[in-house]
Scaffold this motif. Sequence first.
Motif, PDB file in Angstrom:
ATOM      1  N   ILE A 164       3.004   5.960  -3.013  1.00 49.07           N
ATOM      2  CA  ILE A 164       4.103   6.783  -3.527  1.00 49.07           C
ATOM      3  C   ILE A 164       4.037   6.862  -5.053  1.00 49.07           C
ATOM      4  O   ILE A 164       4.207   7.930  -5.652  1.00 49.07           O
ATOM      5  N   GLY A 165       3.780   5.721  -5.688  1.00 44.29           N
ATOM      6  CA  GLY A 165       3.663   5.731  -7.142  1.00 44.29           C
ATOM      7  C   GLY A 165       2.520   6.604  -7.617  1.00 44.29           C
ATOM      8  O   GLY A 165       2.655   7.349  -8.593  1.00 44.29           O
ATOM      9  N   TYR A 207      -0.494  -0.206  -7.655  1.00 49.33           N
ATOM     10  CA  TYR A 207      -1.614   0.543  -7.091  1.00 49.33           C
ATOM     11  C   TYR A 207      -2.937  -0.082  -7.516  1.00 49.33           C
ATOM     12  O   TYR A 207      -3.843  -0.266  -6.697  1.00 49.33           O
ATOM     13  N   CYS A 208      -3.062  -0.403  -8.792  1.00 50.18           N
ATOM     14  CA  CYS A 208      -4.304  -1.018  -9.281  1.00 50.18           C
ATOM     15  C   CYS A 208      -4.531  -2.377  -8.620  1.00 50.18           C
ATOM     16  O   CYS A 208      -5.668  -2.728  -8.269  1.00 50.18           O
ATOM     17  N   LYS A 250       0.825  -1.201   0.000  1.00 50.76           N
ATOM     18  CA  LYS A 250       0.000   0.000   0.000  1.00 50.76           C
ATOM     19  C   LYS A 250       0.864   1.257   0.000  1.00 50.76           C
ATOM     20  O   LYS A 250       0.553   2.237  -0.676  1.00 50.76           O
ATOM     21  N   THR A 251       1.967   1.224   0.749  1.00 47.73           N
ATOM     22  CA  THR A 251       2.869   2.380   0.779  1.00 47.73           C
ATOM     23  C   THR A 251       3.516   2.593  -0.587  1.00 47.73           C
ATOM     24  O   THR A 251       3.607   3.719  -1.084  1.00 47.73           O
ATOM     25  N   LYS A 308      13.418  10.420 -15.158  1.00 48.30           N
ATOM     26  CA  LYS A 308      13.897   9.742 -13.955  1.00 48.30           C
ATOM     27  C   LYS A 308      12.857   8.827 -13.306  1.00 48.30           C
ATOM     28  O   LYS A 308      13.227   7.858 -12.641  1.00 48.30           O
ATOM     29  N   LEU A 309      11.567   9.119 -13.494  1.00 46.69           N
ATOM     30  CA  LEU A 309      10.552   8.379 -12.748  1.00 46.69           C
ATOM     31  C   LEU A 309       9.500   7.703 -13.615  1.00 46.69           C
ATOM     32  O   LEU A 309       8.762   6.851 -13.114  1.00 46.69           O
ATOM     33  N   ASP A 310       9.400   8.080 -14.884  1.00 48.24           N
ATOM     34  CA  ASP A 310       8.271   7.605 -15.678  1.00 48.24           C
ATOM     35  C   ASP A 310       8.260   6.087 -15.813  1.00 48.24           C
ATOM     36  O   ASP A 310       7.219   5.446 -15.709  1.00 48.24           O
ATOM     37  N   ALA A 311       9.437   5.496 -16.045  1.00 48.47           N
ATOM     38  CA  ALA A 311       9.497   4.046 -16.281  1.00 48.47           C
ATOM     39  C   ALA A 311       9.014   3.268 -15.063  1.00 48.47           C
ATOM     40  O   ALA A 311       8.127   2.416 -15.158  1.00 48.47           O
ATOM     41  N   ILE A 312       9.576   3.579 -13.894  1.00 46.69           N
ATOM     42  CA  ILE A 312       9.213   2.805 -12.696  1.00 46.69           C
ATOM     43  C   ILE A 312       7.797   3.159 -12.228  1.00 46.69           C
ATOM     44  O   ILE A 312       7.072   2.302 -11.705  1.00 46.69           O
TER      45      ILE A 312
END
Length: 811
Positions: free
Chosen positions: A118-119, A341-342, A113-114, A328-332
């Motif tokens: 964050i994502g 999340y889903c 859940k954490t 920097k973040l889009d891929a992960i």
Amino acid sequence: MGMALITEQALKWWSLGAWNGTQILCEKINTQKVYKGFWENHLYPRHSYSSILLCNLAIILSVTWVTWFLLKPLRMAFTSQMIGGVIVMGILFSNRGFEYHTLLPPTVTFILKTMSFIGFIFHLFMLGVETNMTVIIRRLEKKSIAIGFSGCIISLLFSIAAFLTTKIFKFSKVEHQMSDGIISLMCLNAQSFFMVTCNNLNDLGISNSDIGRLASTISLLLDLLVMVTNFTKYVILPPIVSMGKDVRNSAIILGYYALIFLVFRPLVMMVLRYTPQGGTMKNTHFMFIFLIVMFVAGLGEVLDEMFAVFLFALSLPEYPLSSVFSEKLDAITSAVFFPVYCAVQGLQTNVYSLTKRSLQFEFILILGYVGKFVGTTFSACLFGFPLWNSMALALILCSKGLLDIVSLGMWRDQKLLDIEEYTLAMFHFLILTGGLMPLVRRLYEPLSQYTSVFRQSVAESTSNGTFQTIVCLYKEENLPGTLRLIEAFNPTRTRPIPVIALQLMPLFGRCTVPIMAPLDQVKSLPIFRPKLAYLNRVVEAFLNLERESKGYTRVKHYIALASLEGMHNDVCALAYEKDVSLLILPFHMNVQWTKVGKIVEDGSLSIREVNKMVLEKAPCSVGILLDRANPFQGLGDSYAYQVAIIFLGGPDDKDALALTSLFGTHPHVKVVVVWLKSSIKDEGDDAIEALNYELITSYKAPKPPPNDNDTTMKLKEVVVNDGADTTNLLLSMNGVVDLVVVGRHHDPTCVPLYGLSLDGWREYPELGILGDLLATPDFGFSVLVVQQEPKDDVVGAVKSTGKFNSNIEDE
């Protein structure tokens, strides 16, 4: 435990016992402990949190991506991932035989859940940064407001009618708490979230179409209305209603937003000023902004203001934050955190909780969906939209996505929805979206309107003096060849040439709004700041061309910012709107000049796909320019620019031949028409030959003074036996000719092309048989491949003209 994710079965499985009817759950955390591994722990590492976490991540990502692969034919990537995470994982977790809860201890649940939170936060932040409010607000019109509100209001009316119907006929027992949940679902069913609409439009590839732009504008308008309503309801009204007694919560929230916009935003702007124009952001600066976003999100979670991150992102400039965070973040975020999340939301569903009462909820949801569909379709038709386009717009605005899942999760945590309502609404939204959104492709084709109208070709426009062109630029390297070609067209006082310089820029963000507008209206936007120097150089180059042509070249500058999948929509729409005769596209392969000579660079496959789509959908003639000339070489007094037009016959060659009336009038351009004839004569070829000869010579005329002793073109008739003779003839032009103009479509069985395409294989089929041959490195001159307005029977029309045979005749 207070967590819906920890079911009774899970507690019994992981608990150490029970006391006084309460399950006892104690877990010892030892991150340094070394375990024997998966296979020595009763086939599952029940005592290794790291192994359990990795195993569950692998299961979630595998299920999500397998579902995406199976649903790939729908071409709805975003929705397919949500279906995989929510529905498939929800069914697995609900399956009593599979007992997935035995693989997921509560501690790992907290970690998942954490991670998913964050994502979601950074996904929300990136979407907010990519959203250009200025462009959308400029598009607000009466029809946007009317269509948006009519769809919402009629959806609510239909939902209320369905709810009253269930009470009258007593389909189920309705309780007060359930009514609150139904009201929330009614409102969510009538709402269209901007970010959801943008994601679905990108999946459909129509974000820069008329319907796509209208849908994004309507959904943003509804989003702003909901935000203002909620802010007024929960922050402004409570102190007023309570006569000043309930001020504390409102003051805290107002102070929180003041902290965001008056403290954190200036700090981010200060950091951005240290990023050089067109340079990269330092890692320390990135981490500083990263921590600010985390602090805003954490404080917003405490105050139940989850969407404050999105509002914070809206206030920040798109450049350079969008590119930096995407890099920097889009891929992960999109490949890991979003599916997790889903899946976490899906694990909290329970298909076994559905009862007969679910029929009532489903009836209300379906009728609300029908109400929004009917309201949007009807109001769009009243504003002049065709029925099929109106239905496509309605389906887009009825679609659901990530923010709908988030809203359902928030209401579940607030006990506004019970597990049955939550499960039903989650499955209903995703199944309807995944099943009905692909119908939009059947109902709406952005460029279908162009193929049904008659457009004049190059041959017609050059003869009646209405010739105008669009030149497309993907990069600065396309500029020299384009300028040289426009200069060779020789605009004059009696025949000025309107030119539209369309600069094409790729759009990578999922919520960045496509832009198609005159350059002077939008170049001040932050998104164009890193390209401002390039844009100014292009404008200056065309200004020089205008000055050299004494103002007879009339240039207008446009810019299109769109995804590569939909960029052809903007190109064709502008060609249709401006009624141009010729659309010039740079070939995707680049030829770079260095001190040692030419170097052929690998081309962009994305640009190649754009060119293919334009060739297929364009409402006018199209020319693809492969520029091999020295970029510093122009059309001067001491240099004669040699142009060869290869003629076999057919509509495309007719358009290529018509360019003679432009090239041939230039005092420093020499034009030769090479008529390729067959050595074999069939019955009826003499009549066809006479018509072709008459067509070619109709373009032959004296050059304007002071070169009136010369002609606009010279004809050279060459008899060939097969494609080998044609190839040798073209090879002999190396070092003699600067530009070769050919048509795209020809009969592959005609004698001059025999042997060039026996197996049908070509490396560049978009160039045709001759264009594909001339694109090989064996040739050193530039090539312009011309196609008349695309028609399905264009090749058949060429075939019907027969083989182009005649006797040897040179002139």
